[in-house]
Design a protein around this motif. Structure first.
Motif, PDB file in Angstrom:
ATOM      1  N   VAL A  88       0.530  -1.245   0.440  1.00 23.98           N
ATOM      2  CA  VAL A  88      -0.253  -0.034   0.176  1.00 23.98           C
ATOM      3  C   VAL A  88       1.282   1.288  -0.484  1.00 23.98           C
ATOM      4  O   VAL A  88       0.174   2.513   0.001  1.00 23.98           O
ATOM      5  CB  VAL A  88      -0.788   0.431   1.417  1.00 23.98           C
ATOM      6  CG1 VAL A  88      -2.292  -1.125   0.814  1.00 23.98           C
ATOM      7  CG2 VAL A  88      -0.550  -0.056   2.428  1.00 23.98           C
ATOM      8  N   ASP A  89       1.781   1.072   0.169  1.00 22.91           N
ATOM      9  CA  ASP A  89       3.493   2.488  -0.004  1.00 22.91           C
ATOM     10  C   ASP A  89       3.956   2.327  -1.213  1.00 22.91           C
ATOM     11  O   ASP A  89       4.458   3.179  -1.358  1.00 22.91           O
ATOM     12  CB  ASP A  89       4.017   2.317   1.360  1.00 22.91           C
ATOM     13  CG  ASP A  89       4.672   0.870   0.930  1.00 22.91           C
ATOM     14  OD1 ASP A  89       4.757   0.937  -0.355  1.00 22.91           O
ATOM     15  OD2 ASP A  89       5.853   0.222   1.670  1.00 22.91           O
ATOM     16  N   SER A 132      -7.533   1.682  -2.578  1.00 24.38           N
ATOM     17  CA  SER A 132      -7.996   1.907  -1.551  1.00 24.38           C
ATOM     18  C   SER A 132      -8.749   0.813  -0.914  1.00 24.38           C
ATOM     19  O   SER A 132      -8.637  -0.756  -1.368  1.00 24.38           O
ATOM     20  CB  SER A 132      -9.333   2.513  -2.254  1.00 24.38           C
ATOM     21  OG  SER A 132     -10.584   2.153  -2.688  1.00 24.38           O
ATOM     22  N   TYR A 133      -9.630   0.262  -0.193  1.00 23.99           N
ATOM     23  CA  TYR A 133     -10.314  -0.250   0.789  1.00 23.99           C
ATOM     24  C   TYR A 133     -10.589  -0.945   0.320  1.00 23.99           C
ATOM     25  O   TYR A 133     -10.921  -2.730   0.157  1.00 23.99           O
ATOM     26  CB  TYR A 133     -10.856   0.047   1.869  1.00 23.99           C
ATOM     27  CG  TYR A 133      -9.828   0.972   3.004  1.00 23.99           C
ATOM     28  CD1 TYR A 133      -9.580  -0.504   3.626  1.00 23.99           C
ATOM     29  CD2 TYR A 133      -9.630   1.820   3.424  1.00 23.99           C
ATOM     30  CE1 TYR A 133      -8.490  -0.158   5.221  1.00 23.99           C
ATOM     31  CE2 TYR A 133      -8.829   1.869   4.478  1.00 23.99           C
ATOM     32  CZ  TYR A 133      -8.119   1.127   5.442  1.00 23.99           C
ATOM     33  OH  TYR A 133      -7.610   0.903   6.238  1.00 23.99           O
ATOM     34  N   VAL A 191       2.437  -0.673   6.272  1.00 24.12           N
ATOM     35  CA  VAL A 191       1.768   0.448   7.333  1.00 24.12           C
ATOM     36  C   VAL A 191       2.352   1.115   8.496  1.00 24.12           C
ATOM     37  O   VAL A 191       3.366   0.940   8.186  1.00 24.12           O
ATOM     38  CB  VAL A 191       1.191  -0.404   8.238  1.00 24.12           C
ATOM     39  CG1 VAL A 191       0.359  -0.091   9.555  1.00 24.12           C
ATOM     40  CG2 VAL A 191      -0.045  -0.952   7.287  1.00 24.12           C
ATOM     41  N   ASN A 238       1.650   4.057  10.045  1.00 24.54           N
ATOM     42  CA  ASN A 238       0.813   4.820  11.334  1.00 24.54           C
ATOM     43  C   ASN A 238      -0.210   4.200  12.527  1.00 24.54           C
ATOM     44  O   ASN A 238      -0.809   2.949  11.678  1.00 24.54           O
ATOM     45  CB  ASN A 238       0.618   6.256  11.347  1.00 24.54           C
ATOM     46  CG  ASN A 238      -1.049   5.925  10.118  1.00 24.54           C
ATOM     47  OD1 ASN A 238      -2.115   5.279  10.471  1.00 24.54           O
ATOM     48  ND2 ASN A 238      -0.872   6.421   9.373  1.00 24.54           N
ATOM     49  N   ASP A 288      -3.449   4.365  13.581  1.00 26.07           N
ATOM     50  CA  ASP A 288      -4.790   4.682  12.594  1.00 26.07           C
ATOM     51  C   ASP A 288      -4.670   3.579  11.963  1.00 26.07           C
ATOM     52  O   ASP A 288      -5.822   3.009  12.040  1.00 26.07           O
ATOM     53  CB  ASP A 288      -4.733   6.259  12.362  1.00 26.07           C
ATOM     54  CG  ASP A 288      -5.080   7.215  13.885  1.00 26.07           C
ATOM     55  OD1 ASP A 288      -4.998   6.438  14.917  1.00 26.07           O
ATOM     56  OD2 ASP A 288      -5.036   8.086  13.376  1.00 26.07           O
ATOM     57  N   ASP A 289      -3.883   3.376  10.894  1.00 24.30           N
ATOM     58  CA  ASP A 289      -3.817   3.042  10.106  1.00 24.30           C
ATOM     59  C   ASP A 289      -4.246   1.785  10.159  1.00 24.30           C
ATOM     60  O   ASP A 289      -4.683   0.917   9.461  1.00 24.30           O
ATOM     61  CB  ASP A 289      -2.797   2.707   8.457  1.00 24.30           C
ATOM     62  CG  ASP A 289      -3.733   4.024   7.852  1.00 24.30           C
ATOM     63  OD1 ASP A 289      -4.864   4.317   7.693  1.00 24.30           O
ATOM     64  OD2 ASP A 289      -2.954   4.371   7.377  1.00 24.30           O
ATOM     65  N   ASP A 300      -6.970   0.378  12.039  1.00 26.08           N
ATOM     66  CA  ASP A 300      -8.168   0.206  10.595  1.00 26.08           C
ATOM     67  C   ASP A 300      -8.430  -1.204  10.427  1.00 26.08           C
ATOM     68  O   ASP A 300      -8.979  -2.265   9.722  1.00 26.08           O
ATOM     69  CB  ASP A 300      -7.653   0.822   9.321  1.00 26.08           C
ATOM     70  CG  ASP A 300      -8.967   2.425  10.282  1.00 26.08           C
ATOM     71  OD1 ASP A 300      -9.485   2.767  11.421  1.00 26.08           O
ATOM     72  OD2 ASP A 300      -8.672   3.939   9.317  1.00 26.08           O
ATOM     73  N   LEU A 301      -6.701  -1.397   9.604  1.00 23.86           N
ATOM     74  CA  LEU A 301      -6.622  -2.816   9.238  1.00 23.86           C
ATOM     75  C   LEU A 301      -7.054  -4.071  10.219  1.00 23.86           C
ATOM     76  O   LEU A 301      -7.726  -4.604   9.479  1.00 23.86           O
ATOM     77  CB  LEU A 301      -5.385  -2.793   8.525  1.00 23.86           C
ATOM     78  CG  LEU A 301      -5.202  -2.191   6.893  1.00 23.86           C
ATOM     79  CD1 LEU A 301      -3.686  -1.611   7.584  1.00 23.86           C
ATOM     80  CD2 LEU A 301      -5.358  -2.667   5.883  1.00 23.86           C
TER      81      LEU A 301
END
Length: 412
Positions: A186-187, A257-258, A277, A279, A281-282, A285-286
């Motif tokens: 995702v980066d 996106s998700y 990943v 942070n 918060d992410d 969420d994951l």
């Protein structure tokens, strides 16, 4: 003190002549005692453009330097009078066991570093009992990696392409080849500014300039391998022309996106890990979406320069979601002590990228074997000195993280 003439017999008892090693590759690899030694050998043997692709990072390379500094600033807290004679480095990661607690990370363009490429990495991983991860930008096919590691664990790292069907088909092929884990990355919505590559004209196929030719001319063994082995190209992609940045920007999609994660989860039958990943918060969420694992990573410092240091993120992410998902760490790992520090702070596994490639460039498959041997020996020695016999015994109290960089007040 009474003097005497040296007695030849006593002199010879003090001398031990080392048996010569006639194999040049074996000799140079045996002389490498650390990953940094392998790096120096790799730099001597590999043309600058290929070496810098491995060694370099984005822009000022601050993210990579900070990741290394974070590990170097670890202070260990050993316990005494706790015998650790028989150390077991086995751990469980993502549904399977691994003897040392690390996997080989996905790397692109690998056969350009040394022509054995991913086949050497997969074979070495199989022999060591650790997972091997194939990159979407790999230069060996999914099926050939499976053939090189038929009984071991293979993981596949997936980029989401502008043409989504390319990504979907790669996931299906990896599943059909019985790869057990997919790393949804995702980066990399766009390419980072890898300035060393730009200055070297690094591309697929390689661009030959006078500077490139002069640098490579003193490394005839690399050219011999390059010119006498199958054509260098991406094994999973049809487009192979251009610089690294051009290839990534043409292929990757910044609208990832998700929703894309949901589609891949429907396609993929095995474990899914989200890689990149950066942070807490992410991570939360994951974890709430039921993924199997996270890899804290800033892509080896090769994407966003000044990105968070994964090792610094590890304790808080473990506190927040460590009971819900498995957590891996990469970026900057160069010693077995680095790996021990990650495991002590709650990581489920670690991944090595540059360390693996330095070994590959230094000596092909044997060089990758040497990388794994060095890291495992350092893990065992560090654990013995800490007074622990198993990975499960490692705890946060075994390390102190010395901080050179402390966050200032947040700005809202």
């Amino acid at each position: 003190m009474q003097r005497q003439f040296p007695r030849p017999r006593e002199v010879f008892e003090l001398l031990r002549f080392k048996k010569p090693t006639w194999n040049a590759r074996r000799r140079r690899l045996d002389a490498a005692l650390t990953i940094y030694d392998l790096r120096r050998i790799a730099q001597r043997r590999t043309p600058r453009a290929a070496f810098d692709y491995t060694d370099g990072a984005a822009e000022q390379e601050l993210s990579l330097a900070r990741a290394r500094q974070a590990f170097e600033d670890v202070e260990f807290n050993p316990r005494i009078l706790r015998p650790a004679v028989d150390v077991d480095t086995t751990t469980t990661m993502l549904g399977g066991s691994s003897r040392p607690p690390f996997a080989i990370a996905p790397t692109g363009f690998t056969r350009l570093m040394q022509t054995e490429g991913e086949t050497a990495g997969a074979g070495a991983a199989a022999a060591a009992g650790i997972p091997f991860t194939l990159s979407t930008l790999g230069t060996t096919s999914i099926e050939d990696v499976r053939a090189a590691n038929p009984a071991g664990r293979n993981w596949f790292q997936l980029y989401i392409m502008r043409d989504r069907e390319i990504s979907y088909e790669l996931a299906r092929r990896a599943a059909a080849a019985e790869f057990d884990t997919l790393h949804f990355t995702v980066d990399t919505p766009v390419a980072g500014a890898r300035l060393r590559d730009n200055r070297n004209g690094f591309s697929i196929p390689p661009q030959i300039s006078l500077r490139t030719l002069l640098n490579a001319a003193v490394r005839p063994w690399w050219w011999f391998d390059f010119l006498t082995t199958p054509k260098l190209e991406f094994a999973s992609l049809s487009s192979t022309g251009g610089t690294v940045g051009e290839l990534l920007d043409a292929a990757m999609d910044p609208t990832i996106s998700y929703d894309d994660l949901d589609v891949i989860r429907d396609i993929w039958p095995g474990k899914i890990v989200v890689k990149g990943v950066q942070n807490v918060d992410d991570a939360k969420d994951l974890a709430s979406r039921g993924v199997d694992g996270l890899v804290l990573s800033n892509h080896g410092g090769r994407q966003l320069d000044r990105a968070p240091v994964p090792f610094h993120l590890l304790p808080e992410v473990v506190r927040e979601v460590g009971n819900d998902v498995e957590i891996g760490v990469d970026t900057g790992i160069m010693t077995g002590a680095d790996i021990v520090a990650c495991m002590a702070l709650g990581a489920s596994f670690t991944m090595i990228g540059r360390a693996y490639l330095y070994g590959l460039m230094a000596g092909g498959r044997q060089g990758v074997d040497r990388t794994i041997d060095i890291l495992e020996a350092e893990i065992v020695r560090t654990m013995k000195l800490l007074g622990v016999s198993t990975i499960a015994e490692l705890e946060p109290h075994h390390i102190t993280q010395l901080r050179r960089l402390t966050p200032g007040p947040s700005h809202s």
